[in-house]
Design a protein around this motif. Sequence first.
Motif, PDB file in Angstrom:
ATOM      1  N   GLY A 189      -7.259   3.845   4.678  1.00  0.00           N
ATOM      2  CA  GLY A 189      -6.591   4.078   3.411  1.00  0.00           C
ATOM      3  C   GLY A 189      -6.669   5.532   2.982  1.00  0.00           C
ATOM      4  O   GLY A 189      -6.269   6.444   3.724  1.00  0.00           O
ATOM      5  N   THR A 190      -7.218   5.769   1.796  1.00  0.00           N
ATOM      6  CA  THR A 190      -7.284   7.129   1.263  1.00  0.00           C
ATOM      7  C   THR A 190      -8.550   7.863   1.733  1.00  0.00           C
ATOM      8  O   THR A 190      -8.890   8.913   1.177  1.00  0.00           O
TER       9      THR A 190
ATOM     10  N   PHE B  92       0.817  -1.217   0.000  1.00  0.00           N
ATOM     11  CA  PHE B  92       0.000   0.000   0.000  1.00  0.00           C
ATOM     12  C   PHE B  92       0.852   1.269   0.000  1.00  0.00           C
ATOM     13  O   PHE B  92       0.419   2.299  -0.526  1.00  0.00           O
TER      14      PHE B  92
ATOM     15  N   THR C 171       0.443   1.036 -12.031  1.00  0.00           N
ATOM     16  CA  THR C 171       1.431   1.302 -10.980  1.00  0.00           C
ATOM     17  C   THR C 171       2.805   0.720 -11.289  1.00  0.00           C
ATOM     18  O   THR C 171       3.753   1.010 -10.575  1.00  0.00           O
TER      19      THR C 171
ATOM     20  N   ASN D 195      -9.066   1.670  -8.139  1.00  0.00           N
ATOM     21  CA  ASN D 195     -10.380   1.245  -7.635  1.00  0.00           C
ATOM     22  C   ASN D 195     -11.490   1.561  -8.618  1.00  0.00           C
ATOM     23  O   ASN D 195     -12.345   0.730  -8.913  1.00  0.00           O
TER      24      ASN D 195
ATOM     25  N   ILE E 282       1.510   1.640  -3.779  1.00  0.00           N
ATOM     26  CA  ILE E 282       0.433   1.972  -4.730  1.00  0.00           C
ATOM     27  C   ILE E 282      -0.442   3.138  -4.270  1.00  0.00           C
ATOM     28  O   ILE E 282      -1.406   3.484  -4.950  1.00  0.00           O
ATOM     29  N   ALA E 283      -0.094   3.771  -3.132  1.00  0.00           N
ATOM     30  CA  ALA E 283      -0.974   4.795  -2.543  1.00  0.00           C
ATOM     31  C   ALA E 283      -1.425   5.858  -3.553  1.00  0.00           C
ATOM     32  O   ALA E 283      -2.610   6.198  -3.614  1.00  0.00           O
TER      33      ALA E 283
ATOM     34  N   ARG F 132      -1.859   5.781  -6.695  1.00  0.00           N
ATOM     35  CA  ARG F 132      -2.743   5.342  -7.795  1.00  0.00           C
ATOM     36  C   ARG F 132      -3.906   4.503  -7.282  1.00  0.00           C
ATOM     37  O   ARG F 132      -4.662   3.952  -8.070  1.00  0.00           O
ATOM     38  N   TYR F 133      -4.022   4.384  -5.953  1.00  0.00           N
ATOM     39  CA  TYR F 133      -5.026   3.474  -5.383  1.00  0.00           C
ATOM     40  C   TYR F 133      -6.448   3.852  -5.811  1.00  0.00           C
ATOM     41  O   TYR F 133      -7.223   2.997  -6.256  1.00  0.00           O
ATOM     42  N   ASP F 134      -6.793   5.128  -5.714  1.00  0.00           N
ATOM     43  CA  ASP F 134      -8.168   5.545  -6.031  1.00  0.00           C
ATOM     44  C   ASP F 134      -8.492   5.298  -7.504  1.00  0.00           C
ATOM     45  O   ASP F 134      -9.574   4.812  -7.836  1.00  0.00           O
TER      46      ASP F 134
ATOM     47  N   GLY G 262      -3.687  -3.362 -12.693  1.00  0.00           N
ATOM     48  CA  GLY G 262      -2.868  -2.816 -11.599  1.00  0.00           C
ATOM     49  C   GLY G 262      -1.427  -2.624 -12.043  1.00  0.00           C
ATOM     50  O   GLY G 262      -0.801  -1.602 -11.748  1.00  0.00           O
TER      51      GLY G 262
ATOM     52  N   MET H  82      -0.899   6.173   2.507  1.00  0.00           N
ATOM     53  CA  MET H  82      -2.333   6.142   2.187  1.00  0.00           C
ATOM     54  C   MET H  82      -3.032   7.311   2.914  1.00  0.00           C
ATOM     55  O   MET H  82      -3.876   8.006   2.334  1.00  0.00           O
TER      56      MET H  82
END
Length: 254
Positions: free
Chosen positions: A78-79, A34, A203, A45, A37-38, A40-42, A199, A104
């Motif tokens: 997380g975010t 995490f 990322t 998703n 990838i923080a 690009r996480y949103d 993913g 995050m």
Amino acid sequence: MTDKTIDSVAPDAEDAEMNLAPGEASSERVRGIFAQIAGRYDLFNILSSWGIDRLWRRKTVRLAGVRKGDRVLDLCAGTGDLSLAIARSTDAAEVVGSDFVPEMLEVAERKLERYSGSAKVSFCVVDAQSIPFPDESFDVVTVAFGVRNIPDRAANFNEVHRVLRPGGRYVILEFSRPVFAPFRWFYHFYLRLVIPALGGLLTGDRPSFTYLNDSIRRFPPQAALSAELREAGFDAITWHNLSMGIAAVHIASK
Ligand SMILES: C[S@@+](CC[C@H](N)C(=O)[O-])C[C@H]1O[C@@H](n2cnc3c(N)ncnc32)[C@H](O)[C@@H]1O
């Protein structure tokens, strides 16, 4: 994107090195993923779920039944999307969003700058297996797509039970097991092929998404998760399937 990197080795090699089964969580592995990838996480998703994750969080907020003046703890925040959704659409007095990956939470803090609701909202670094709050200090504890990544789930359930007031609720949104077999086969095919590819593209870290895929398949289905919650002392446990059981919201009372 964060400037932290983890080695992009094949997941099998990484699993063997860490002595883990495919999809098995360890705090070290989950933190690394995490943190990496923080940024690009949103985006991941939204693209991987076609935006449905937002509808699932909205439904979770409705099912959580937060009342006026409640104190809510959102674990593995997380975010920050679930924490902020609760703050915006309930009469909670306070929402504490927590996560053990600062990268995050940095994204969550940026979203908090645009928040102007009446509930007090804060974010803090917390390991969900050892929660640094007093006994019986929250009315509702929530977690979205986090429980699957916690290595010691029993420790988390015991800790949540401790910090909840009597009558309080633990509300868990998590990937689950689609009930209709042909749909489940299609979904597992999608998970195996599309998630690591998408993913990896977003990322550059395909192994992390192979882990996420494996962790979804390893996670206990609805009834088994309910049994674990009962074992930890919760009762009146119910679940609501979302999108034919791709995800489920479990609600467990203290
Ligand atoms: C898939 S993300 C979910 C984030 C957010 N709740 C959401 O709905 O988008 C999982 C989060 O759980 C956090 N996490 C995993 N294990 C944790 C633990 N033991 N304690 C605290 N946070 C943890 C990770 O850092 C990550 O931010």
